[in-house]
Every structure is written in structure tokens, then in C-alpha cells.
Write an enzyme that holds these catalytic residues in place. Structure first.
Site, mmCIF file in Angstrom:
data_model
loop_
_atom_site.group_PDB
_atom_site.id
_atom_site.type_symbol
_atom_site.label_atom_id
_atom_site.label_comp_id
_atom_site.label_asym_id
_atom_site.label_seq_id
_atom_site.Cartn_x
_atom_site.Cartn_y
_atom_site.Cartn_z
ATOM 1 N N ASP A 1 64.090 77.812 147.339
ATOM 2 C CA ASP A 1 64.125 78.313 145.956
ATOM 3 C C ASP A 1 65.475 78.956 145.676
ATOM 4 O O ASP A 1 66.280 79.140 146.579
ATOM 5 C CB ASP A 1 63.018 79.368 145.772
ATOM 6 C CG ASP A 1 63.176 80.492 146.802
ATOM 7 O OD1 ASP A 1 63.905 81.432 146.500
ATOM 8 O OD2 ASP A 1 62.605 80.414 147.918
ATOM 9 N N ASP B 1 65.771 82.099 144.567
ATOM 10 C CA ASP B 1 65.487 83.533 144.472
ATOM 11 C C ASP B 1 65.333 83.910 142.986
ATOM 12 O O ASP B 1 64.640 83.188 142.258
ATOM 13 C CB ASP B 1 66.561 84.354 145.211
ATOM 14 C CG ASP B 1 66.051 85.731 145.580
ATOM 15 O OD1 ASP B 1 64.877 85.842 146.000
ATOM 16 O OD2 ASP B 1 66.794 86.714 145.426
HETATM 17 N N1 LIG Z 1 63.718 84.057 147.694
HETATM 18 C C1 LIG Z 1 63.289 84.474 148.866
HETATM 19 N N2 LIG Z 1 63.419 85.774 149.250
HETATM 20 C C2 LIG Z 1 63.004 86.179 150.463
HETATM 21 N N3 LIG Z 1 62.422 85.381 151.347
HETATM 22 C C3 LIG Z 1 62.252 84.098 151.023
HETATM 23 N N4 LIG Z 1 61.725 83.070 151.706
HETATM 24 C C4 LIG Z 1 61.806 81.973 150.929
HETATM 25 N N5 LIG Z 1 62.390 82.259 149.751
HETATM 26 C C5 LIG Z 1 62.677 83.580 149.784
#
Ligand SMILES: Nc1ncnc2[nH]cnc12
Ligand SMILES: CSC[C@H]1O[C@H](OP(=O)(O)O)[C@H](O)[C@@H]1O
Length: 293
Positions: free
Chosen positions: A217, A219
Site C-alpha cells: 500500500d 500508507d
Molecule cells: N502502511 C503500513 N504501515 C505499517 N505497517 C504496514 N504493513 C503494511 N502496510 C503498512
């Protein structure tokens, strides 16, 4: 002893979110390991991967029971040390903090920033002091093997990036948009919740540790992409879990044949400040697997 009956392993895989077992592991045997630091997240599964005995541990346990703050990091690393492990491949889901690191890409980071707040991050204390170097927190030799393994695995989706900085947050909540922007200003590239204190503890046990990070992703910083949710991250992870296992298989074969020397393998020898004779018997027993024989 033949490799098929070995109860020790040189190489371990710590499987993160979405990687609770290795499909191609054969002749599996589950091992319960008790440590002075409690029980690991789960039984450790010993088995053969491309002819090499490996140890597999599900970081969050089967059924994903432990939050990042609850993972018994010390028990996990100590248990692997008692099984004879010298190399740990850590597999982790991460968010991307950079436009060019996209979901389904993989990243082999070389730097880390520890933003965790409530985790015990050392085996030492109680009359035994050591200060290991964390200048290069991830083993450069193993990281090079991981990037080569990605190339050998011929993965169709995404790309592999190296030389990136992993910032570890406490979680379990994902970051606010302001925090996400702040981590970008720190020059962090990827974000996760588990590789600290795992990397510090591995270094204290003189085990080489490197991470294969799977981008799931963007974040919460991205102006147009959806902010991360667990559902979104896990869906992307499932698309990449098979690819990750292909890379791991190649890495195990390379590690087994090349046995690279690691800065980690001699880390404690240069770091122990307290003479062993000055430690109490209780402390010596507690950290016996770490101390030079
Ligand atoms: N955006 C994110 N922040 C923290 N841990 C994660 N693991 C997968 N995506 C994450
Ligand atoms: C379910 S996404 C958030 C979760 O995934 C990562 O875990 P791991 O490093 O074990 O793959 C992240 O750190 C969070 O724990």
C-alpha cells in the site's frame, strides 16, 4: 545425521502477515522450543526446501494472534539461535513512502529507523552489558543474496528495489497523514511494525538478518491513492505471497551453497563489555546461547 532428520537449521524464515507457512517445505516436523524469554510465537517448523533444512516461524503465530507489540521477539530469536540458525530471512508486509515503490514490488532495505515505544529490545541487562553495532542493521551480504534471488526467480509482477530505509512504528494503528509525511521527510522509504526490535535482537545473537519486504500500500501520505487499511494491505499481500516464496527458495539455495560471511557473525565478540566471569550464574544461564563457548 542426514538432512532429512536434522533437528537444527542454518537458515530460518520468519514469515510475516500473510505468510504463515511455506508451501514447498517437505518432511515437516514441528518443534516446541522453550526459552529463558518465554515461548516463541508458534512451534517452529523444520523442513527441507530445495534440499536444505530450514526453520520456519510464523511471526504473528498461526491465525495471526499477536499484534506487532505483542510478538515475543526475544523468545523467537533466542529459539532460532538454539536451533543453530546463522541466517534469518525476515519476510514483511510494508507500506510505501515513495512514489516509485508500488504495491506488488519487493524491497530489500539496507537501513532502519526504530520508532517503536514499548518493546524490550535487548537480551542484556541484569549484570551483563553489550553494545552491538547497528550501523548496518541488515546484513549486506545476505541482502545482496536476496536481490540476486529476486532476479533468479523471474517474477512477472512488479520490481525489486534495494538500498531503502525501513521505518518501524509501534502500531497497531496505521499512521496519520501527518506522521506519514514526517517519515517521508526522514527519508524513510517503507514502513512496517515488526522488524524492530527483531533486527537488533538478531544482531545480539550474532545471526545475520535481512528483510524481503512486500509492498502492499501507499500508507497515508499519497494525494490520490487510497489510505492503507488492513483489508487493502492483506489483499495485495495475498497476490504476492507465492512470488515471495519463489524468491525465498532461490535465497535458501544461494545461502546454503555460498554460506556468506556476515558482519553479524562476529557482532557480539566486539560488543560484550562485561567480562563473562563477572556475570552472575543466573544471568550467564539466561543468555548462555549468546555467549562465546
Ligand atoms: N502502511 C503500513 N504501515 C505499517 N505497517 C504496514 N504493513 C503494511 N502496510 C503498512
Ligand atoms: C496486516 S498489514 C500490517 C501488519 O503487516 C506487517 O507485519 P509483518 O511485518 O509481520 O508482515 C506490519 O508490520 C503489520 O504488523
Amino acid at each position: 545425521m542426514t538432512s532429512a532428520t536434522k533437528q537444527t537449521a542454518d537458515i530460518a524464515i520468519i514469515g510475516g502477515s500473510g505468510l504463515y507457512q511455506m508451501a514447498d517445505l517437505t518432511n515437516k516436523r514441528r518443534v516446541k522450543v522453550e526459552t529463558p524469554f518465554g515461548e516463541p510465537s508458534d512451534d517452529i517448523v523444520l523442513g527441507e526446501l530445495t534440499g536444505t533444512t530450514v526453520a520456519f516461524l510464523a511471526r504473528h503465530g498461526q491465525g495471526h494472534k499477536f499484534m506487532p507489540s505483542e510478538v515475543p521477539y526475544r523468545a523467537n530469536i533466542y529459539a532460532l539461535k538454539t536451533l543453530g540458525v546463522r541466517y534469518i530471512i525476515s519476510v514483511s508486509a510494508v507500506g510505501s513512502l515513495q512514489e516509485n515503490l508500488k504495491p506488488l514490488d519487493m524491497v530489500v532495505p539496507n537501513q532502519m529507523i526504530d520508532m517503536t515505544k514499548q518493546r524490550v529490545s535487548s537480551f542484556f541487562g541484569d549484570g551483563a552489558v553489550a553494545h552491538v553495532s547497528m550501523a548496518d542493521p541488515l546484513c549486506p551480504a545476505m541482502s545482496e543474496v536476496l536481490t540476486r534471488s529476486y532476479d533468479k526467480a523471474n517474477i512477472a509482477d512488479g520490481r525489486c528495489h534495494s538500498k531503502a530505509t525501513y521505518v518501524c512504528i509501534e502500531g497497531p494503528q496505521f499512521s496519520t497523514r501527518a506522521e506519514s509525511q514526517w517519515y517521508r521527510q526522514m527519508n524513510a522509504d517503507i514502513i512496517g511494525m515488526t522488524n524492530m526490535p527483531e533486527a537488533k535482537l538478531a544482531r545480539e545473537t550474532s545471526i545475520a538478518y535481512a528483510t524481503l519486504a512486500l509492498v502492499t500500500d501507499f500508507d497515508s501520505w499519497h494525494p490520490t491513492e487510497e489510505a492503507v487499511s488492513a483489508d487493502y494491505a492483506i489483499q495485495n499481500l495475498m497476490k504476492n505471497a507465492d512470488n515471495a516464496q519463489q524468491v525465498i527458495k532461490e535465497a535458501v539455495a544461494l545461502l546454503a551453497s555460498e554460506q556468506p560471511k556476515s558482519i553479524a557473525h562476529t557482532a557480539l565478540a566486539q560488543a560484550l563489555v562485561t567480562p563473562i566471569e563477572a556475570m552472575s550464574d543466573k544471568t550467564k544461564t539466561r543468555i548462555s546461547a549468546l555467549l562465546p563457548k
